[in-house]
Structures are given as C-alpha cells and as structure tokens.
Write a protein that holds these residues in place. Structure first.
Motif, PDB file in Angstrom:
ATOM      1  N   THR A 152       0.808  -1.222   0.000  1.00  0.00           N
ATOM      2  CA  THR A 152       0.000   0.000   0.000  1.00  0.00           C
ATOM      3  C   THR A 152       0.844   1.277   0.000  1.00  0.00           C
ATOM      4  OG1 THR A 152      -1.938  -1.057   0.973  1.00  0.00           O
ATOM      5  CG2 THR A 152      -1.733   1.318   1.274  1.00  0.00           C
ATOM      6  N   PRO A 153       1.822   1.444   0.910  1.00  0.00           N
ATOM      7  CA  PRO A 153       2.620   2.669   0.821  1.00  0.00           C
ATOM      8  C   PRO A 153       3.398   2.779  -0.490  1.00  0.00           C
ATOM      9  CG  PRO A 153       3.509   1.180   2.492  1.00  0.00           C
ATOM     10  CD  PRO A 153       2.173   0.651   2.098  1.00  0.00           C
ATOM     11  N   MET A 154       3.866   1.653  -1.015  1.00  0.00           N
ATOM     12  CA  MET A 154       4.537   1.696  -2.314  1.00  0.00           C
ATOM     13  C   MET A 154       3.595   2.255  -3.377  1.00  0.00           C
ATOM     14  SD  MET A 154       4.443  -0.081  -5.444  1.00  0.00           S
ATOM     15  CE  MET A 154       3.823  -1.713  -5.053  1.00  0.00           C
ATOM     16  N   GLN A 155       2.368   1.755  -3.405  1.00  0.00           N
ATOM     17  CA  GLN A 155       1.410   2.203  -4.409  1.00  0.00           C
ATOM     18  C   GLN A 155       1.034   3.669  -4.219  1.00  0.00           C
ATOM     19  OE1 GLN A 155      -1.740  -0.749  -4.136  1.00  0.00           O
ATOM     20  NE2 GLN A 155      -0.866  -1.888  -5.830  1.00  0.00           N
ATOM     21  N   ARG A 156       0.977   4.122  -2.961  1.00  0.00           N
ATOM     22  CA  ARG A 156       0.656   5.540  -2.714  1.00  0.00           C
ATOM     23  C   ARG A 156       1.761   6.449  -3.242  1.00  0.00           C
ATOM     24  NH1 ARG A 156      -3.448   3.324  -1.946  1.00  0.00           N
ATOM     25  NH2 ARG A 156      -4.873   3.499  -0.169  1.00  0.00           N
ATOM     26  N   ILE A 157       2.999   6.023  -3.068  1.00  0.00           N
ATOM     27  CA  ILE A 157       4.122   6.810  -3.593  1.00  0.00           C
ATOM     28  C   ILE A 157       4.069   6.857  -5.108  1.00  0.00           C
ATOM     29  CG2 ILE A 157       6.638   6.897  -3.806  1.00  0.00           C
ATOM     30  CD1 ILE A 157       6.736   5.614  -0.970  1.00  0.00           C
ATOM     31  N   VAL A 158       3.827   5.709  -5.727  1.00  0.00           N
ATOM     32  CA  VAL A 158       3.736   5.658  -7.186  1.00  0.00           C
ATOM     33  C   VAL A 158       2.579   6.522  -7.679  1.00  0.00           C
ATOM     34  CG1 VAL A 158       3.245   4.149  -9.147  1.00  0.00           C
ATOM     35  CG2 VAL A 158       4.828   3.387  -7.372  1.00  0.00           C
ATOM     36  N   ALA A 159       1.436   6.445  -6.999  1.00  0.00           N
ATOM     37  CA  ALA A 159       0.266   7.217  -7.427  1.00  0.00           C
ATOM     38  C   ALA A 159       0.546   8.712  -7.383  1.00  0.00           C
ATOM     39  CB  ALA A 159      -0.929   6.875  -6.556  1.00  0.00           C
ATOM     40  N   ASP A 160       1.383   9.138  -6.447  1.00  0.00           N
ATOM     41  CA  ASP A 160       1.677  10.574  -6.347  1.00  0.00           C
ATOM     42  C   ASP A 160       2.373  11.092  -7.599  1.00  0.00           C
ATOM     43  OD1 ASP A 160       1.515  12.821  -4.291  1.00  0.00           O
ATOM     44  OD2 ASP A 160       3.622  12.952  -4.904  1.00  0.00           O
ATOM     45  N   TYR A 161       3.143  10.240  -8.264  1.00  0.00           N
ATOM     46  CA  TYR A 161       3.811  10.646  -9.500  1.00  0.00           C
ATOM     47  C   TYR A 161       2.812  10.910 -10.618  1.00  0.00           C
ATOM     48  CZ  TYR A 161       8.550   9.576  -7.856  1.00  0.00           C
ATOM     49  OH  TYR A 161       9.752   9.591  -7.190  1.00  0.00           O
ATOM     50  N   LEU A 162       1.627  10.320 -10.527  1.00  0.00           N
ATOM     51  CA  LEU A 162       0.622  10.472 -11.573  1.00  0.00           C
ATOM     52  C   LEU A 162      -0.181  11.763 -11.431  1.00  0.00           C
ATOM     53  CD1 LEU A 162      -0.714   6.803 -11.642  1.00  0.00           C
ATOM     54  CD2 LEU A 162       0.782   7.894 -13.318  1.00  0.00           C
ATOM     55  N   ARG A 163      -0.056  12.425 -10.283  1.00  0.00           N
ATOM     56  CA  ARG A 163      -0.799  13.658 -10.064  1.00  0.00           C
ATOM     57  C   ARG A 163      -0.136  14.826 -10.779  1.00  0.00           C
ATOM     58  NH1 ARG A 163      -1.525  13.446  -3.467  1.00  0.00           N
ATOM     59  NH2 ARG A 163      -2.985  11.668  -3.374  1.00  0.00           N
ATOM     60  N   PRO A 164      -0.924  15.826 -11.131  1.00  0.00           N
ATOM     61  CA  PRO A 164      -0.307  17.075 -11.604  1.00  0.00           C
ATOM     62  C   PRO A 164       0.614  17.623 -10.515  1.00  0.00           C
ATOM     63  CG  PRO A 164      -2.667  17.082 -12.014  1.00  0.00           C
ATOM     64  CD  PRO A 164      -2.394  15.879 -11.160  1.00  0.00           C
ATOM     65  N   ALA A 165       1.689  18.255 -10.917  1.00  0.00           N
ATOM     66  CA  ALA A 165       2.693  18.719  -9.967  1.00  0.00           C
ATOM     67  C   ALA A 165       2.078  19.568  -8.852  1.00  0.00           C
ATOM     68  CB  ALA A 165       3.777  19.501 -10.693  1.00  0.00           C
ATOM     69  N   ALA A 166       1.087  20.382  -9.201  1.00  0.00           N
ATOM     70  CA  ALA A 166       0.479  21.269  -8.205  1.00  0.00           C
ATOM     71  C   ALA A 166      -0.316  20.513  -7.159  1.00  0.00           C
ATOM     72  CB  ALA A 166      -0.417  22.294  -8.902  1.00  0.00           C
ATOM     73  N   ASN A 167      -0.704  19.276  -7.448  1.00  0.00           N
ATOM     74  CA  ASN A 167      -1.543  18.492  -6.537  1.00  0.00           C
ATOM     75  C   ASN A 167      -0.780  17.396  -5.805  1.00  0.00           C
ATOM     76  OD1 ASN A 167      -3.793  19.995  -7.318  1.00  0.00           O
ATOM     77  ND2 ASN A 167      -4.302  18.563  -8.979  1.00  0.00           N
ATOM     78  N   ARG A 168       0.510  17.382  -5.937  1.00  0.00           N
ATOM     79  CA  ARG A 168       1.284  16.339  -5.274  1.00  0.00           C
ATOM     80  C   ARG A 168       1.354  16.571  -3.768  1.00  0.00           C
ATOM     81  NH1 ARG A 168       5.984  15.166  -9.846  1.00  0.00           N
ATOM     82  NH2 ARG A 168       4.543  14.137 -11.293  1.00  0.00           N
ATOM     83  N   ASP A 169       1.633  15.498  -3.057  1.00  0.00           N
ATOM     84  CA  ASP A 169       1.573  15.513  -1.599  1.00  0.00           C
ATOM     85  C   ASP A 169       2.925  15.098  -1.016  1.00  0.00           C
ATOM     86  OD1 ASP A 169       0.849  15.386   1.064  1.00  0.00           O
ATOM     87  OD2 ASP A 169      -0.309  13.525   0.856  1.00  0.00           O
ATOM     88  N   PRO A 170       3.892  16.019  -0.965  1.00  0.00           N
ATOM     89  CA  PRO A 170       5.221  15.638  -0.465  1.00  0.00           C
ATOM     90  C   PRO A 170       5.195  15.164   0.985  1.00  0.00           C
ATOM     91  CG  PRO A 170       5.061  18.021  -0.782  1.00  0.00           C
ATOM     92  CD  PRO A 170       3.854  17.420  -1.422  1.00  0.00           C
ATOM     93  N   HIS A 171       4.330  15.750   1.802  1.00  0.00           N
ATOM     94  CA  HIS A 171       4.251  15.304   3.194  1.00  0.00           C
ATOM     95  C   HIS A 171       3.750  13.862   3.271  1.00  0.00           C
ATOM     96  CE1 HIS A 171       3.602  15.355   7.521  1.00  0.00           C
ATOM     97  NE2 HIS A 171       2.387  14.876   7.304  1.00  0.00           N
ATOM     98  N   GLY A 172       2.688  13.572   2.504  1.00  0.00           N
ATOM     99  CA  GLY A 172       2.156  12.208   2.506  1.00  0.00           C
ATOM    100  C   GLY A 172       3.179  11.210   2.002  1.00  0.00           C
ATOM    101  N   VAL A 173       3.896  11.560   0.939  1.00  0.00           N
ATOM    102  CA  VAL A 173       4.920  10.667   0.394  1.00  0.00           C
ATOM    103  C   VAL A 173       6.018  10.420   1.419  1.00  0.00           C
ATOM    104  CG1 VAL A 173       6.764  10.500  -1.329  1.00  0.00           C
ATOM    105  CG2 VAL A 173       4.460  11.180  -2.028  1.00  0.00           C
TER     106      VAL A 173
END
Length: 217
Positions: free
Chosen positions: A105-126
């Motif tokens: 699950t955390p692996m997939q969450r990190i990967v999913a963050d790459y698919l977001r537009p840069a403005a919507n990424r979540d560095p804290h969550g990653v």
C-alpha cells in the motif's frame, strides 16, 4: 479457469505466483485498453473493477489473498498456501496482511503521487509513506532472522504477497544496507522460478512505471 489481470500489476503477480507454483492451467484475460471486451467482462462480474479476478466454472473470486486460498481449497497442488495448524495459518495470514498493508500500500501511494499534476502532489504524505516502508523493512529484518521464507521453511501465501511487494517497494524506497536479511530474502524471491516468470512476463511494461523503473532486477 480464467484470470482477469495485467502482468505488471503487483496484486496480479501475487496470484500468478500461486498459479505457476502448482502448474494450474488457466486462460489469461488481459486487462488493458487494447482489450476492452475483457474490461467489460470484469465490470459485469465485479462492479468495483479491481484486478485480479479469477473465474472458475462461472464463479467469480476476487481479492488476491482470497483467490489464493480458493486455489488451495479447490485446486490443491504440491505447494500448500496455508499450514494445517490453525496457529501457523494465522501467522501466514498475518504476514500476508503485513505485506499488503504496510509494504504494497505505501509503495502504491508513492507511485500514485507521480501520476498527479505537480500542483496536486503531496510531499508530506509521500514522506510519511517512505517512513512507513522503512519501519516495515526494519520489523521484517528481525522476523527474517534464520528463516528461508517469511513464515519459516515453507513457501506460503505470505511469500506470494512478499514477492511483488518487496520487488516494487525497493524501486521506490530502496531497502537499506542495514537490512541484509530483507535484501537477501528479496533475492531469494526473485530466484524462485514462479516469481521469476512473472517478473519476466512484465518486463515489456516497465516503461509504464511512473517513477521510472531502475535498470536492474
């Protein structure tokens, strides 16, 4: 039997390992935009449209852990996925959930963050997901001391979960040198013929990995 899946999917690989280990015959139904009929069939049988899905004599079985337990009950082979002992089976189920919840699950969450537009990424969550992976590696390092496979001497459901979990997690959050047992275990999983086959079948799809697949493994 029919398996609706994609070869690059971690949860699909988990089931493929179980099928390959016991040489269970099945038809692969590729889930991709190039096969819309399979996507339609998946939606009719499982409205949530999550893969993998196993269809056996008209019966739909979903969720990777349940599929593997179903195979153990209805298409039993030489490799047993759960021990006969109830307590030992609980340990295997616990480790299966560990890999799904705290590695996959955390692996997939990190990967999913790459698919977001840069403005919507979540560095804290990653960053939090990376910490969770490091904590999972550290716990697993102790658990793997003096064990060949994660639950003991036998290859089980828990190892089916571990193989794709650690394979992809190490791509996004490398297993540290201090976790030598985990790194060695990952190498043993990659050398297992069933998982090696799943990895090889997925090689053509590595350009799809959003962070970029490393040139190894």
């Amino acid at each position: 039997m029919e398996l609706y899946a994609h070869p690059f999917s971690s949860y699909c690989q988990k089931v493929l390992v179980a099928l390959y280990e016991n040489a269970i015959p099945f038809d692969f139904r590729m889930l991709s935009p190039d096969h819309p009929q399979h996507m339609d069939e998946l939606g009719k049988r499982w409205p949530l449209r999550r893969m993998p899905l196993l269809v056996d004599d008209g019966r739909s079985v979903f969720e990777s852990s349940i599929i593997i337990e179903y195979l153990d009950q209805h298409h039993r082979g030489p490799v047993r996925w759960l021990p006969e002992s109830a307590d030992a089976a609980l340990t295997v189920r616990l480790l299966d959930r560990f890999f799904d919840q705290y590695v996959m699950t955390p692996m997939q969450r990190i990967v999913a963050d790459y698919l977001r537009p840069a403005a919507n990424r979540d560095p804290h969550g990653v960053a939090e997901y990376r910490k969770l992976l490091d904590s999972a590696y550290a716990w697993l390092e102790t658990e793997l001391a003096a064990r060949q496979w994660v639950a003991g001497d036998a290859f089980t459901l828990a190892d089916c979960a571990a193989a794709p979990s650690l394979f992809y997690a190490d791509w996004v959050q490398p297993i540290p040198e201090s976790c030598g047992n985990v790194r060695a275990y990952r190498r043993r999983l990659l050398a297992r013929p069933s998982f090696a086959r799943a990895v090889d079948e997925a090689r053509p799809y590595r350009p799809l990995f959003p962070p970029g697949a490393p040139e190894r493994d």
